[in-house]
Design an enzyme around this catalytic site. Sequence first.
Site, mmCIF file in Angstrom:
data_model
loop_
_atom_site.group_PDB
_atom_site.id
_atom_site.type_symbol
_atom_site.label_atom_id
_atom_site.label_comp_id
_atom_site.label_asym_id
_atom_site.label_seq_id
_atom_site.Cartn_x
_atom_site.Cartn_y
_atom_site.Cartn_z
ATOM 1 N N HIS A 33 0.794 -1.228 0.000
ATOM 2 C CA HIS A 33 0.000 0.000 0.000
ATOM 3 C C HIS A 33 0.833 1.289 0.000
ATOM 4 C CE1 HIS A 33 -3.212 -2.810 1.228
ATOM 5 N NE2 HIS A 33 -2.367 -3.244 2.145
HETATM 6 O O1 RIB Z 1 -4.576 -1.005 5.457
HETATM 7 C C1 RIB Z 1 -3.257 -0.901 4.998
HETATM 8 C C2 RIB Z 1 -2.502 0.143 5.768
HETATM 9 O O2 RIB Z 1 -2.490 -0.199 7.158
HETATM 10 C C3 RIB Z 1 -1.021 0.228 5.368
HETATM 11 O O3 RIB Z 1 -0.555 1.530 5.571
HETATM 12 C C4 RIB Z 1 -0.360 -0.706 6.343
HETATM 13 O O4 RIB Z 1 1.025 -0.405 6.529
HETATM 14 C C5 RIB Z 1 -1.147 -0.417 7.588
HETATM 15 O O5 RIB Z 1 -0.631 0.768 8.184
#
Ligand code: RIB
Length: 321
Positions: A253
């Site tokens: 992400h």
């Molecule tokens: O849902 C994904 C997010 O939550 C990403 O930023 C992961 O690192 C967690 O922080």
Amino acid sequence: MRKIILDVDTGSDDAVAVMAALLAKDLKVEAICSTWGNLDIDHTTENTLRLIEAMGKGDEVPVYRGCAAPMAKFLCKDRLPLAIRPLMKDGKEVHMHEPELKLEKATIKEQDLPAPLFYIDYLLHAEEPVTLVEVGPLTSLGHALRIRPEIVKNIEEIVIMGGGDRVANCTPCAEFNIWADPEAAEIVATCGAKVTWVPLDATHAAYLTKKDCERFRAIGTFEANFAADLIEGRILAHTLGQPLAEPDAAAVHDPLCICYLIDPTVLKDVQPVEIHLGFYGVGEGETIVDRREGLITPNSYFAFDADRFKFCDILCDLFTY
Ligand code: RIB
Ligand code: CA
């Protein structure tokens, strides 16, 4: 050079984002704030320090320790953390985020100033606007905005890895960063700065595969190899606990936010939207896109898709030096 401040809960994908940001020629990382989230604040701070030291940037980028818990959520007994089912493979636990990054212990230390006070001090006195890249729960920035809302004057844009329209992860309705501290997310989302959401709809479209990891390994730099290690670990965790439409793939992400700053076309179908957040019950942490034609007043930009090939290409370019 675009000045940015990163807010991370380092974690595996945060680590790839930190490496991408520190390698990006057109970005100047003014500071990194750690926050609770994927792991407790001690581990997220230590992991952040370890990584920037391993990159040889320990004396270039100050780290400010953020909040250890959400603003209000955990004070309410019926809003306590989800029970996470451990992922197992061959009798061993598999983690999406290892408590400790497999790097030397940090010898550098975080700054004395807590992250919320750093945000206030930096943004009140900044000589030019800065972009905030928020890839963990928004607790620290939420507190800073509560104490001195006028800091928004020096915020060029807030890029939030968070939320989801058609995609959720930690509950049927919510994405983790927003679910973790909906109150802080609401304060940030409505502070008046330009907000660009990089939600799960985009990050899951921009999934990376084992073949992409082979591309990284062929580059051979520390960051390329470490990213491949982290992403292969994520592929296993996704396969066991959060299977994507594509087998042997992982959503990575946080670095997608950095790649957006380098080449905005890596995000696709970016639309002005009116977003509202859910706070209670099954809808806690939900990012609700208001689609009522003629009745909405857009308050942010939301990427409903992303280009996974461009994402991988930008990362390969960054890791090659
Ligand atoms: O849902 C994904 C997010 O939550 C990403 O930023 C992961 O690192 C967690 O922080
Ligand atoms: Ca994160």
